[in-house]
Each structure stands twice: as C-alpha cells, then as structure tokens.
Design an enzyme around this catalytic site. Structure first.
Site, mmCIF file in Angstrom:
data_model
loop_
_atom_site.group_PDB
_atom_site.id
_atom_site.type_symbol
_atom_site.label_atom_id
_atom_site.label_comp_id
_atom_site.label_asym_id
_atom_site.label_seq_id
_atom_site.Cartn_x
_atom_site.Cartn_y
_atom_site.Cartn_z
ATOM 1 N N GLN A 551 0.817 -1.206 0.000
ATOM 2 C CA GLN A 551 0.000 0.000 0.000
ATOM 3 C C GLN A 551 0.853 1.259 0.000
ATOM 4 O O GLN A 551 0.401 2.323 -0.392
ATOM 5 C CB GLN A 551 -0.922 0.014 1.216
ATOM 6 C CG GLN A 551 -1.985 -1.067 1.188
ATOM 7 C CD GLN A 551 -2.771 -1.113 2.484
ATOM 8 O OE1 GLN A 551 -2.737 -0.169 3.267
ATOM 9 N NE2 GLN A 551 -3.472 -2.215 2.719
ATOM 10 N N CYS A 552 2.079 1.157 0.443
ATOM 11 C CA CYS A 552 2.972 2.311 0.527
ATOM 12 C C CYS A 552 4.081 2.199 -0.519
ATOM 13 O O CYS A 552 4.486 1.098 -0.893
ATOM 14 C CB CYS A 552 3.597 2.425 1.917
ATOM 15 S SG CYS A 552 2.389 2.560 3.242
ATOM 16 N N THR A 553 4.573 3.350 -0.949
ATOM 17 C CA THR A 553 5.730 3.358 -1.830
ATOM 18 C C THR A 553 6.970 3.247 -0.950
ATOM 19 O O THR A 553 7.410 4.227 -0.345
ATOM 20 C CB THR A 553 5.779 4.653 -2.657
ATOM 21 O OG1 THR A 553 4.542 4.781 -3.354
ATOM 22 C CG2 THR A 553 6.927 4.604 -3.650
ATOM 23 N N VAL A 554 7.524 2.049 -0.865
ATOM 24 C CA VAL A 554 8.659 1.795 0.020
ATOM 25 C C VAL A 554 9.941 2.058 -0.765
ATOM 26 O O VAL A 554 10.317 1.285 -1.648
ATOM 27 C CB VAL A 554 8.632 0.347 0.558
ATOM 28 C CG1 VAL A 554 9.803 0.119 1.502
ATOM 29 C CG2 VAL A 554 7.302 0.077 1.251
#
Length: 689
Positions: A551-554
């Site tokens: 869900q996050c841009t890591v």
C-alpha cells in the site's frame, strides 16, 4: 584665503530602510524619541573616466547600511568596530515620526541645536579627545510610510562656525612636501595606529616628523606628544572624505573647534589623509596650514550650520520611494530572479528564464515526489504550480515530504493538495500555488451508480486543469492512476513528465507525441512513447487487497529527491529544445565532448527515459518508440475518447480490458495463442514420426 569645506552627501542603502521598518514595527512602535544610529565614511577618491585621461571627484559620502542600528541603546566601541574595513565611524541620532504631519511640524531648529550642544559639550568636557568620532555626530529626521514604502528624510551634519573664519594657504600633495620614505613611514604608522586603537580613534590623530622619523599618536596625547617639538614638526591629521583638490572634508570643521578650545591653537598644520582602500597608497593626501586671523577665546557654544540640501539644491527633505524593493514579496522576486540571471549572465546566455517562469505546471500527486518537484520548480523561478491529490497528511508524511509539518497531521490530517500549496506560498509568496482535493478515476476501478456524477465532475475538472497548464507531472503512487492523465496529455499535446519509484530504482521520462506520424515522417524522426507504450496489457486495479508493504511506496529516502530533481531538469531542458515536445531522444554519453555540439537543448542532453539504480549509483538513458496499440496514447484510444468522451472513459473504468479490445491487443493475443497451439500440434506430430 578663507578655508572652505566639502560638505557631506548622505548615502542611504535600501537595507537601512528595511531595518528601520522592522525596528518601527517590532521595537519602536509609537515611540518617536531619538534613537542612536551609526554611520560611516571612507576617505575621498577620484575616479578615472574610462577612455579619457581625466578624473572625477567622488562625493564625500556619509553612509547608512545594515549595521546602522546598534544592539545596545548606545553606540559603544564594539558597535563601532563593526563598520566596513577602511571606513570610519560617525555616530548619530534618528528621530522617526509616526505621521507625515508630525514630520512636517517638527521643531527642526530645536533638534539641530540639541545635537550642536552635545558636540560642544563633548569638546569642552574632553569627551571628544577620548572619543574623536563624537565630532562627526549627525541628526536624521524620518517618516516611514509603511503602506507605500516611501521614506521622507532630512540629514543634518552640524559643524561649529569660527568667528573669525579660518584661512588657509595652498593645499599641496603629500609627495611635494615629504619624501617617499617619509610617506611610506606615515602609511605604516597610521596602519599600526588603527590596529592599536578602536575605530572611534582612527579618523583623527597627531603626527610628528623629526630627524627623518614619523610617529603617530592620539589627540588626547597632545601634551606629551608635542613636548619639546616645534610648531612645524606637529601635524593634525584626519581621515578626509573629500576628494577635491582645494577643499578639505566636513569633519575638519569640528576638529578645528576642538584644537582651538583645548589647546588655544591659532595656527595648525593639517594633513588630509586620503588612501586607496587595499592599495597601500596614500599619495592623494594633502598638506596645508589653517590659521585664525585673530584669536577669540571660545567661551560659549558657537553657531553651527549643516542641514543637507535636497536633490533640487534647496534646504528641504528628500524622499526615497522603495516600494519595488521594500515589499518582502518583491524582495523575494528580485532575489530569485537575480540568482537565475547570474546563471545566464555568467554561464549560459541562451537560458530562457522568462519561458521557464511563464510555464504553468500541474502536479498530479502531492506526496514525496510532488513536494520535491514543487521545490525544484521554485528554484527555477516557476510562478504557477497546481497540486492535485485526494489524500490527507498522515503522521508518516512530514519526515519525507518537505511541504508538510507535524501540525498538518492532527485531527485526521489536512488535505494534502491545499496544504502543499499553502506551504509553497510560505516558502515563496510570489508563487501562484493552488491545490485541488480530488480523485482521478482509474481503469479497472468500477464507478457505482451513485458516484457517476462525482466521477464526471472529477474528469471535467481534470480536463480543465490540463487545458490551463503547460507541463504536467505524473507523480502518483499507482500505475493505473497515470492512465487518464497520459491520455489527456497525448490528446492536448502537453508536456508530460513521469516519475516513478521502486525501492532503490526510479524512472523519469517524458512522453512524446508518438502518434503524430506526419510530423515525424517529414522530419525523419521516430515518435517517442509514453509510460504505457511498452505494455501489451491494459492497466488494471493494483490497489485492492494489498498488504501493508504494497500500500505504501517503500523507497530509500533519498531516491524521491533525486528522481524529482531529474524530472524538473528534464522539463527545463525540454523547454529549451527548438522542437519542444517532439524533440528526439539524445543517447550520447555525457563524456562525449563531440556530442555536446549536436545537443538540441541549450542545457545539454535531453533523453527520453532515465532509469536510475541507487544500489549502483548508476543511470541508464533509454529511448522507447511509440506503440500503435498503446492503451493510453494510440490513435485508436484518442479517437474513441474524442468521439464518446466520458462514455468511453466509463467503459474503461468499469472494465480495463475494454482498452485491449479498442487497441487490438485482444485480437493480437488471440492470434498469438493460435500460433502457440499450432506450434505445439506440429511438435507432437514430429515426435510421433
């Protein structure tokens, strides 16, 4: 002949008025009592006229700058030592009135007399011997119109009159009186004197020449320094702001009053000390003898003169209209423009700053990439920046997204787009920054019946924003969110810059106008592709049922700043290419000097795609051609959009595979599968033989 003097000319830096404004607002407020200030002056100089064998005498300037207001209420030695090198202090008083009526109604005679009395008291008490800079005391009357940034001001430089007046013989160059050896000795002695004593002493000194030796001392050392010396061996020196050949500067007037009162002198040998700063040259200094025709003891304060004339040569105040400089927003504009213009003046004459400044930029995404892109755009002087984002500021954002603060996360978080725009205006008030909190409909994300009107409004707003802007940055998290902006950019032939991040990799690319076949055929070029031209499938829903890490841009923290900077630099380079959005891709190596001659952009290489690998600190320049079955920019998609408008978009939102049907990808896949089946059947027959 009568001794005549070169009067002061005030020289007030714009920064002084800005500091006066700050003091008025934050410190003085309604207090209009006189306040201590500090001016300074340098010795007089004559400037050679370019191309001619003549010189021009510079005015005797008393200056006020950024250091005019001392930190303490009184001008002390520490304050005096803050003046510029090779200059001399002049303490003064400023009285700033609250209204223009108060300024006009001031009792100028009483104020002038107050300063004259202070100078006379300093002379009679001996304070001027201990601190000769007090002889230069001046008065400044001001009114600051802070709404219009106009400043009314009037200087007075009080000088005591002598009755009868002093007379003089001819002023002679120091080189005509002393040998070069004595002149050099004097220069060294004065330098040593200035290093030994505070700057308040530096502008006035005693000189003794005896048996080929020169020595320098303070005025307060008169009795011991002159003991046993003849009148011709003693000289009174002062730092002379005058550059005239026959007239000394204004500070000598009060110096003569001092030596007349303190030592009953009726005849004095005077040195007008004039030096070229930093050149170790005092050859312009002058010698002359000042003399009183008849001696009259000074028992009370003499009369004085000293009001400065205005630009018309009359006694009256001056006006400084600094509206273009004093408005902080305008100051910021000037500073930003100056930094960029220095690049053009010194390094790149072809830099088109006006074109960059006039480019209206639309940033789709106000996250990490959006924040960094916006800051880089500001650095290039871009004045119009619009954000689009539907998220709110969360607690994890501020540390990586420089346009947000901790307070923006409270109470559920502020809207990202509006907050980023507001923050940008705080950074630089001259920017027209706007934020729109809205969603971008995406392929494969079905729109329910109750949300159709909202989706239609979002599409209409996005179309409007595309028409209003020149360059669009795609800075979103998901792949499918870039589809509609890519379609609109291709349809309206806008500059589209795409930036996408992985953990330690990034992609920065510019979209071409790949389907403009007539143009490319006529120019012998190949159309460049968009973000989706390498795909043979339609973009689908990649957001549902994702784990936390999905869900996050890591990414590595520094990656977004690198990619954002490259995205902005790519846009600026593209603006400088004569073919604009249709510019071909440069593939030359940065180290290839011969390639520098053929770059289309004045700023150098203009690649199509930059693929960066932070794990190896390496970038690859890649070029990709337009794909005639692209799901975002192909003619088939553009035609469907043009004919059906929102109806076409709704079909795509409901089922992304509709794009594959429109572009022919579905048929191509079926044909490919048929070929695979035939190949497999042939292989089985071969095995049986």
């Amino acid at each position: 002949m009568l001794l005549q003097f070169h009067p002061w000319a005030s020289a007030v830096e714009a920064s002084f008025w800005q500091i006066l404004t700050q003091r008025k607002m934050d410190v003085f407020k309604l207090d209009d009592s006189p306040k201590s200030i500090l001016g300074y002056y340098a010795t007089g100089q004559q400037v050679r006229v370019p191309g001619k064998d003549t010189t021009v005498a510079m005015p005797a300037r008393l200056c006020l700058g950024t250091g005019a207001f001392p930190e303490s209420p009184h001008v002390d030695h520490n304050t005096l030592n803050r003046i510029p090198a090779f200059s001399f202090p002049a303490p003064g008083l400023v009285k700033n009135t609250n209204t223009i009526e108060d300024f006009k109604a001031l009792d100028k005679t009483a104020l002038f007399k107050m300063v004259v009395d202070q100078i006379w008291q300093d002379i009679t008490s001996g304070a001027a011997l201990q601190d000769p800079a007090l002889l230069n005391k001046f008065l400044l009357l001001t009114f600051a119109d802070l709404k219009k940034f106009k400043f009314f001001y009037w200087f007075a430089f009080p000088a005591l009159l002598s009755e009868p007046s002093w007379t003089t013989d001819t002023m002679r160059d120091i080189g005509d009186v002393w040998s070069p050896e004595l002149v050099e000795q004097l220069r060294l002695q004065v330098d040593q004197y200035r290093q030994t004593y505070p700057s308040s002493q530096a502008g006035f000194f005693l000189i003794k020449e005896s048996q080929g030796q020169v020595s320098v001392a303070r005025l307060q050392d008169w009795d011991t320094f002159t003991a046993g010396s003849t009148e011709d061996q003693i000289t009174v020196g002062f730092a002379d702001p005058s550059s005239l050949d026959h007239n000394p500067g204004w500070p000598l007037r009060n110096l003569l009053a001092l030596i007349q009162y303190q030592w009953k002198v009726t005849k004095a040998r005077i040195l007008c000390f004039r030096e070229v700063p930093g050149k170790q040259d005092i050859g312009a200094s002058k010698f002359f003898t000042a003399q009183l025709p008849s001696y009259v003891p000074l028992t009370e304060c003499p009369k004085a003169v000293g009001w400065e004339k205005n630009a018309q040569g009359k006694l009256g105040p001056r006006v400084a209209d600094l509206a273009p400089l004093m408005d902080p927003t305008r100051l910021a504009d000037t500073a930003v423009d100056l930094n960029l213009k220095l690049m053009r003046w010194r390094l790149l004459p072809d830099l088109q700053l006006e074109k960059i400044q006039g480019t209206k930029c639309l940033l789709l995404g106000a996250g990490t990439l959006g924040c960094y892109v916006a800051r880089s755009l500001l650095g290039w002087g871009v004045r119009n920046i619009t954000f689009v984002d539907n998220a709110k500021v969360s607690f994890s954002n501020p540390v990586r997204q420089p346009l947000f603060e901790f307070e923006d996360c409270l109470e559920g978080g502020k809207d990202k787009a509006e907050t980023a725009a507001a923050s940008l205006r705080k950074v630089y008030p001259g920017v027209n920054a706007v934020g729109h909190s809205m969603s971008i409909p995406m392929p494969g994300h079905p729109v329910s019946d109750q949300n159709i009107e909202a989706a239609q409004r979002d599409v209409a707003k996005l179309e409007e924003l595309f028409r209003e802007h020149d360059a669009i940055f795609l800075l979103m998290d998901s792949r499918e969110s870039r589809w509609l902006p890519t379609l609109l950019g291709a349809k309206m032939q806008k500059i589209v810059i795409n930036a996408a991040l992985g953990f330690d990799t990034f992609l920065v690319m510019r979209h071409g106008v790949g389907q403009d076949r007539e143009y490319h055929e006529s120019h012998g070029s190949t159309g460049l592709g968009c973000y989706f031209c390498n795909d043979i499938v339609a973009p689908t829903d990649s957001l549902s049922d994702r784990t936390l890490d999905q869900q996050c841009t890591v990414t590595r923290p520094g990656l977004s700043a690198i990619a954002s900077a490259m995205a902005v630099e790519m846009m600026v380079s593209l603006l400088h290419h004569p073919e604009g959005i249709r510019a071909p891709a440069d593939k030359a190596d940065n180290d290839d000097e011969r390639a520098q001659e053929v770059f289309g952009s004045a700023l150098g290489l203009l690649p199509h795609q930059i693929r960066g690998f932070l794990s190896r600190f390496k970038n690859l320049l890649i070029s990709g051609q337009a794909y005639d079955r692209c799901t975002a920019c192909s003619n088939a998609v553009l035609t469907e959009y043009e004919q059906e408008g929102f109806g076409f978009l709704m079909k795509v939102f409901q089922d992304a595979k509709y794009l594959e049907d429109v572009t022919g990808l579905t048929k191509m896949k079926e044909e490919s599968e048929d070929l695979d089946m035939e190949w497999e059947e042939d292989s089985e027959e071969d095995d049986m033989m």
